[in-house]
Write an enzyme that holds these catalytic residues in place. Structure first.
Site, mmCIF file in Angstrom:
data_model
loop_
_atom_site.group_PDB
_atom_site.id
_atom_site.type_symbol
_atom_site.label_atom_id
_atom_site.label_comp_id
_atom_site.label_asym_id
_atom_site.label_seq_id
_atom_site.Cartn_x
_atom_site.Cartn_y
_atom_site.Cartn_z
ATOM 1 N N SER A 59 13.299 -69.110 -11.325
ATOM 2 C CA SER A 59 14.174 -68.980 -12.412
ATOM 3 C C SER A 59 15.528 -68.719 -11.890
ATOM 4 C CB SER A 59 13.685 -67.919 -13.260
ATOM 5 O OG SER A 59 14.775 -67.703 -14.245
ATOM 6 N N LYS A 60 16.390 -69.383 -12.763
ATOM 7 C CA LYS A 60 17.826 -68.993 -12.151
ATOM 8 C C LYS A 60 18.145 -67.698 -12.601
ATOM 9 C CE LYS A 60 19.221 -74.023 -12.715
ATOM 10 N NZ LYS A 60 20.316 -74.961 -13.316
ATOM 11 N N ARG A 61 17.423 -66.900 -13.540
ATOM 12 C CA ARG A 61 17.788 -65.676 -13.825
ATOM 13 C C ARG A 61 17.322 -64.786 -12.664
ATOM 14 N NH1 ARG A 61 15.828 -67.737 -18.731
ATOM 15 N NH2 ARG A 61 13.663 -67.061 -18.198
#
Length: 507
Positions: free
Chosen positions: A275-277
């Site tokens: 995830s880019k998070r």
């Protein structure tokens, strides 16, 4: 969406003709959206495209798909190319480098998409859609209420020419949709085999040109792959369901499509999606943390498939040599980032072994040391000697800036009275070791020094050998634990080791 395996024939490859001329060259593109910075999954896709291109003497292209203007991240476009260059897989053609098929940013190629759209409108393969956002939202809610997959009902496909012209004359807002052709359409994916996906029976007609004049991904990637003479498309598995749609667009425009291979996803070790998070999946994070580019290339290729077995420590030339698309499996690749320090240790050791890269490490470490210890100067020969001695023990170059290695750069402040709690023979121990070092001078090595220390210090009656080692370690480094005393003395050298012993004994 349901994908079915089918028996089909691969699209024959041959001479490709485009606006730029006739080309037989292998050409692959990495086409990220600058809606975020380059992360591990994107780097893996870029790497596999780069390896295929270099394996077959072709070109690797960076194309920025920046048509979704609302989601652009400032600096992301430049950052993506920066990280490809940092990783050692620079594009042959790109926004920064230019090339014969530029521009390489989709926002600067709108005329090409408008031309293709007009061609599709004139042939009847596309049509103007005047449905309002409110109507489309009602269709979506109705489908969800009926537990159906939301899809456009193709209402505007059936407007007459007169109705269309009337709305256009009144400047009614519109988008352009591509008319999906019903029936079975099979294609051969180079990894997943033959795929059957009757897209028209599952989806409504897709938008290809938005109201703001920008194309959607479906049209833009088809136009650009043709205009840039792309021969092979290696992209993420998530685009597999869209490929039938893209092939219909190629057919409607009368163009030969490239060959497709959809790469399995790169997942966390627990099977969850990257995830880019997750702040630690971005390449900038690893670069700033001191990881080597070859470390990242090694781990993202080693956790998947496409190479000869699992071999930690492969360099880029070795990856190019071993790479074979036929070895790439269809199962997701699981990456365990806990092994990243070990990968970096291996590649750092390789760099230390190489004279040219070792010189670069020495210069970099000298700069880091001078930044940390402002009023000190550091000899390059000593730094190089330290790197060679600690090779295999260091995971990161910055490990040498940690407190555990501060003794290499700064003399500890140790007093004789501090050592008496360990042994009343501390002074005698120091004198014995000074004698050993004076005799050995620059011929000292760890093995010989260890033997000499044992021979002399085990003769002491009141102090155990292990306690003697604690005393010497305190004198040399100020630490309770760390490398062996012999290793410390060899790293510091006889003169500095003697100086530290004299300082402790005379204070």
């Amino acid at each position: 969406m349901r994908l079915l395996r089918a028996v089909c024939t691969a699209v024959p490859r041959g001479t490709r003709t485009c606006s730029g001329g006739t080309h037989n060259e292998v050409r692959l593109r990495f086409a990220p959206s600058p809606t975020g910075f380059l992360h591990l999954g994107g780097l893996r896709t870029a790497l596999y495209n780069y390896l295929f291109a270099k394996k077959h003497g072709g070109s690797f292209i960076l194309r920025l798909e920046d048509t979704d203007r609302s989601r652009l991240v400032p600096g992301a476009a430049e950052g993506i190319e920066d990280m490809l260059e940092w990783a050692g897989i620079p594009p042959d053609e790109s926004p920064r480098r230019g090339g014969p098929f530029g521009p390489y940013e989709q926002s600067k190629r709108l005329n090409l998409y408008h031309e293709a759209t007009q061609t599709l409108l004139e042939s009847g393969a596309a049509y103007h859609c005047f449905c309002t956002p409110q109507r489309l939202e009602l269709l979506k809610k109705e489908a969800l209420r009926n537990r159906e997959t939301p899809r456009y009902d193709n209402r505007c496909r059936h407007l007459s020419s007169a109705q269309i012209q009337e709305k256009l004359s009144k400047n009614v807002p519109f988008v352009v949709r591509f008319q999906l052709v019903e029936g079975a359409h099979s294609f051969k994916d180079l990894l997943f085999g033959c795929i059957h996906h009757d897209v028209a029976s599952i989806e409504g007609d897709p938008v290809i040109l938005k109201g703001d004049g920008f194309p959607t991904y479906h049209l833009a990637n088809v136009v650009d792959d043709h205009k840039m003479a792309v021969s092979h498309v290696l992209r993420g598995e998530e685009w597999l369901v869209s490929t039938s749609k893209h092939l219909l667009l190629f057919r409607a425009l009368g163009w030969q499509p490239p060959s497709y291979a959809h790469l399995p996803l790169l997942l966390n070790k627990d099977g969850s999606k990257l995830s880019k998070r997750q702040g630690d999946i971005f390449i900038q994070h690893y670069a700033k943390s001191g990881y080597l580019p070859e470390t990242l290339l090694d781990i993202i290729s080693n956790c998947g498939s496409g190479f000869l077995g699992n071999q930690m420590g492969r360099t880029l030339p070795e990856l190019i040599e071993q790479y074979d698309l036929e070895r790439v499996g269809t199962h997701s690749a699981l990456i365990d980032l806990n092994y990243l320090p070990e990968y970096n240790r291996i590649h750092l050791s390789k760099r230390i072994d190489n004279l040219d890269s070792r010189a670069e490490l020495v210069t970099k470490l000298q700069t880091l040391l001078q930044d940390k210890y402002k009023d000190m100067t550091f000899n390059k020969d000593y730094i190089e000697k330290t790197l060679i001695l600690r090779k295999g023990h260091l995971c990161m170059l910055t490990d040498l800036l940690s407190p555990d290695y501060s003794y290499l750069w700064v003399r500890p402040s140790i007093h004789l009275k501090d050592l008496h709690s360990l042994s009343s023979e501390a002074a005698e121990i120091g004198s014995l070791v000074v004698g050993i070092l004076q005799k050995s001078q620059n011929d000292t090595n760890v093995e010989t020094l260890n033997k000499d220390l044992k021979v002399h210090l085990q003769q002491l009656k009141a102090t155990k050998y292990s306690v003697s080692m604690k005393i010497l370690r305190r004198i040399l480094s100020g630490l309770e634990a760390g490398p062996s005393v012999a290793e410390m003395m060899v790293a510091l050298g006889p003169q500095e080791s003697i100086a530290r012993i004299h300082n402790a004994l005379s204070s």
